[in-house]
Enzyme design. Sequence first.
Site, mmCIF file in Angstrom:
data_model
loop_
_atom_site.group_PDB
_atom_site.id
_atom_site.type_symbol
_atom_site.label_atom_id
_atom_site.label_comp_id
_atom_site.label_asym_id
_atom_site.label_seq_id
_atom_site.Cartn_x
_atom_site.Cartn_y
_atom_site.Cartn_z
ATOM 1 N N THR A 35 0.957 -1.257 0.003
ATOM 2 C CA THR A 35 0.123 -0.071 0.042
ATOM 3 C C THR A 35 0.807 1.301 0.165
ATOM 4 O O THR A 35 1.795 1.433 1.004
ATOM 5 C CB THR A 35 -0.884 -0.090 1.258
ATOM 6 O OG1 THR A 35 -1.909 -0.916 0.944
ATOM 7 C CG2 THR A 35 -1.650 1.315 1.404
ATOM 8 N N ALA A 66 -2.920 -3.063 -2.180
ATOM 9 C CA ALA A 66 -4.161 -3.318 -2.225
ATOM 10 C C ALA A 66 -5.378 -2.540 -2.599
ATOM 11 O O ALA A 66 -5.018 -1.310 -2.527
ATOM 12 C CB ALA A 66 -4.500 -3.609 -0.751
ATOM 13 N N HIS A 182 -7.566 -10.616 -1.095
ATOM 14 C CA HIS A 182 -6.800 -10.194 0.251
ATOM 15 C C HIS A 182 -7.687 -10.811 1.246
ATOM 16 O O HIS A 182 -8.594 -10.128 1.790
ATOM 17 C CB HIS A 182 -6.711 -8.649 0.204
ATOM 18 C CG HIS A 182 -5.769 -8.269 1.282
ATOM 19 N ND1 HIS A 182 -5.259 -9.158 2.044
ATOM 20 C CD2 HIS A 182 -5.033 -6.988 1.405
ATOM 21 C CE1 HIS A 182 -4.468 -8.167 3.242
ATOM 22 N NE2 HIS A 182 -4.323 -7.177 2.639
ATOM 23 N N ASN A 185 -4.393 -10.346 6.959
ATOM 24 C CA ASN A 185 -3.939 -9.023 7.725
ATOM 25 C C ASN A 185 -5.115 -8.539 8.671
ATOM 26 O O ASN A 185 -5.020 -7.350 8.692
ATOM 27 C CB ASN A 185 -3.035 -7.974 6.926
ATOM 28 C CG ASN A 185 -2.120 -8.606 6.245
ATOM 29 O OD1 ASN A 185 -1.554 -9.867 6.861
ATOM 30 N ND2 ASN A 185 -1.286 -7.926 5.391
ATOM 31 N N TYR A 187 -8.289 -8.061 7.682
ATOM 32 C CA TYR A 187 -9.274 -7.005 6.919
ATOM 33 C C TYR A 187 -10.567 -7.951 6.759
ATOM 34 O O TYR A 187 -10.824 -8.872 7.311
ATOM 35 C CB TYR A 187 -8.878 -6.454 5.699
ATOM 36 C CG TYR A 187 -7.697 -5.667 5.816
ATOM 37 C CD1 TYR A 187 -7.781 -4.529 6.371
ATOM 38 C CD2 TYR A 187 -6.303 -6.223 5.377
ATOM 39 C CE1 TYR A 187 -6.936 -3.520 6.679
ATOM 40 C CE2 TYR A 187 -5.166 -5.054 5.786
ATOM 41 C CZ TYR A 187 -5.245 -3.809 6.352
ATOM 42 O OH TYR A 187 -4.332 -3.059 6.375
ATOM 43 N N ASN A 242 -4.085 -6.046 13.809
ATOM 44 C CA ASN A 242 -5.478 -5.976 14.007
ATOM 45 C C ASN A 242 -6.155 -7.117 14.295
ATOM 46 O O ASN A 242 -7.651 -7.253 14.058
ATOM 47 C CB ASN A 242 -6.187 -5.114 12.718
ATOM 48 C CG ASN A 242 -5.664 -3.495 12.657
ATOM 49 O OD1 ASN A 242 -5.503 -2.971 13.659
ATOM 50 N ND2 ASN A 242 -5.452 -3.088 11.418
HETATM 51 C C1 FNR Z 1 2.589 -4.021 3.385
HETATM 52 N N1 FNR Z 1 2.059 -5.168 3.409
HETATM 53 C C2 FNR Z 1 0.781 -5.489 2.496
HETATM 54 N N2 FNR Z 1 0.204 -6.525 2.628
HETATM 55 C C3 FNR Z 1 -0.931 -6.897 1.800
HETATM 56 O O1 FNR Z 1 -1.495 -7.597 1.852
HETATM 57 N N3 FNR Z 1 -1.309 -5.788 1.155
HETATM 58 C C4 FNR Z 1 -0.978 -4.453 1.269
HETATM 59 O O2 FNR Z 1 -1.520 -3.510 0.495
HETATM 60 C C5 FNR Z 1 0.131 -3.938 1.918
HETATM 61 N N4 FNR Z 1 0.882 -3.033 2.329
HETATM 62 C C6 FNR Z 1 2.023 -2.955 2.728
HETATM 63 C C7 FNR Z 1 2.571 -1.677 2.821
HETATM 64 C C8 FNR Z 1 3.988 -1.425 3.375
HETATM 65 C C9 FNR Z 1 4.385 0.053 3.325
HETATM 66 C C10 FNR Z 1 4.449 -2.462 3.982
HETATM 67 C C11 FNR Z 1 5.909 -2.165 4.467
HETATM 68 C C12 FNR Z 1 3.838 -3.783 3.827
HETATM 69 C C13 FNR Z 1 2.669 -6.474 3.864
HETATM 70 C C14 FNR Z 1 3.727 -6.783 2.628
HETATM 71 O O3 FNR Z 1 2.801 -7.365 1.444
HETATM 72 C C15 FNR Z 1 4.645 -7.978 3.037
HETATM 73 O O4 FNR Z 1 4.105 -9.189 3.622
HETATM 74 C C16 FNR Z 1 5.865 -7.337 4.292
HETATM 75 O O5 FNR Z 1 6.192 -6.045 3.916
HETATM 76 C C17 FNR Z 1 6.794 -8.357 4.685
HETATM 77 O O6 FNR Z 1 7.415 -8.607 3.535
HETATM 78 P P1 FNR Z 1 8.960 -7.791 3.406
HETATM 79 O O7 FNR Z 1 8.825 -6.374 3.470
HETATM 80 O O8 FNR Z 1 9.808 -8.267 4.654
HETATM 81 O O9 FNR Z 1 9.700 -8.251 2.123
HETATM 82 C C1 8K6 Z 2 -1.470 5.898 5.314
HETATM 83 C C2 8K6 Z 2 -1.332 4.401 5.854
HETATM 84 C C3 8K6 Z 2 -0.369 3.651 4.953
HETATM 85 C C4 8K6 Z 2 -1.313 2.069 5.082
HETATM 86 C C5 8K6 Z 2 -0.178 1.052 4.884
HETATM 87 C C6 8K6 Z 2 -0.785 -0.146 5.420
HETATM 88 C C7 8K6 Z 2 0.360 -1.260 5.325
HETATM 89 C C8 8K6 Z 2 0.407 -1.542 6.752
HETATM 90 C C9 8K6 Z 2 1.998 -1.173 7.168
HETATM 91 C C10 8K6 Z 2 1.868 -1.216 8.804
HETATM 92 C C11 8K6 Z 2 2.749 -1.970 9.535
HETATM 93 C C12 8K6 Z 2 2.336 -2.999 10.376
HETATM 94 C C13 8K6 Z 2 3.159 -3.805 10.969
HETATM 95 C C14 8K6 Z 2 2.464 -4.768 12.069
HETATM 96 C C15 8K6 Z 2 3.555 -5.852 12.219
HETATM 97 C C16 8K6 Z 2 3.284 -6.694 13.561
HETATM 98 C C17 8K6 Z 2 4.521 -7.409 13.562
HETATM 99 C C18 8K6 Z 2 4.530 -8.202 14.777
#
Ligand code: FNR
Ligand code: 8K6
Length: 355
Positions: A35, A66, A182, A185, A187, A242
Amino acid sequence: MTTQTTPNSLANLFETYSLNDTITLNNRFLMAPLTRCMADADLVPTYDMVAYYARRAEAGLIITEATIIRPDAQGYPNTPGIFTQAQIAGWRKVTDAVHANGGKIFVQLWHTGRVAHPHFFGGGDVLAASAQKIEGSVPRMRELTYVTPKPATLEDIQGLVRDYAKAAENAIEAGFDGVEIHGANGYLIDTFLHHDSNRRTDEYGGTPANMSRFALEVVDAVVARIGKDRTGLRISPGAYFNMAADSRDREVFDYFLPELESRDIAFVHIGIFDDSMEFDYLGGRASSYVRAHYGKTLVGVGSYSAETASEAIAANKFDLIAIGRPFIANPDYVARVRDGVELVPYSDEMLASLV
Ligand code: FNR
Ligand code: 8K6
């Protein structure tokens, strides 16, 4: 910057992989869904997004950020949609650019469920499995605290299933090679699959078969519309975002995974940030648990490097690896790994712009 040839130990990442008879990937890398909150005010993909995805076309398969299936699915600012003609036309520019560069791309279909906020869709209900709200507020918009969701009625559920199928149809019109539903996570779909968020007593709650029903209905509706070869699913059997853990969730996924296997979809993808996390009730890592209960293509993810991913694939822990944050920091991630070029380290400040 040092340059060398691909270490032999990473060669397995550069083998082709057939998801099925219709889709073969050039290598084992997926770009993970990320995202970025950069769509325009009408939630249409921009030219910057076209360039961003086109630069990453060397991935065997890109999963887009997403993308919401309808207005009440939205929980973050400027997340793209796939329910208006303008959004479909915007995505068409993305898919054309990725295809022109030799890549493949699936769109991730999203409804945020209880993480949605009425601020984004002009008021109205936030739908989820049950009236269990999450604490906190929308990131970067702290005045928007989360609300208590309305349990989706049977009519709401039918409408949601229809809208996932319609979004999948729109995705094909936009030129995508397929969709990733999706289901991870915390949702909407995930709220049905976990006891923390599903307190229903009707045919969508209370037993593993009932709690799996909505997810399977969405999968079946999407498959019926665009075909099983073009349908993937992301799931989080381990609660970590969440969502509170409940050991009874194990029985839900014990039921769900074999049901899913019988659908023969393109792949199942784990939703997790760090796959070294262990879940007591799953007996270890989410990926190991799914591998043991699901016999078809599995995508691993979560804080892997090319080296650790290559080892995991060699050890048959999963078939494909999704790379997230390193792909934000390195548009040419695949080429760097192949050529042995050092990676730029990821930092959160990189989220401020699309490079
Ligand atoms: C995510 N992740 C995520 N997952 C998902 O299913 N839909 C999404 O839109 C997003 N958006 C998102 C934004 C940002 C900024 C991060 C850092 C992560 C989770 C992502 O797909 C992935 O599972 C994790 O980032 C772990 O992989 P890496 O980053 O360790 O290679
Ligand atoms: C403006 C908001 C942008 C939204 C990005 C959504 C993607 C989620 C990234 C948030 C990180 C959440 C981490 C949770 C990790 C728990 C690990 C134990």
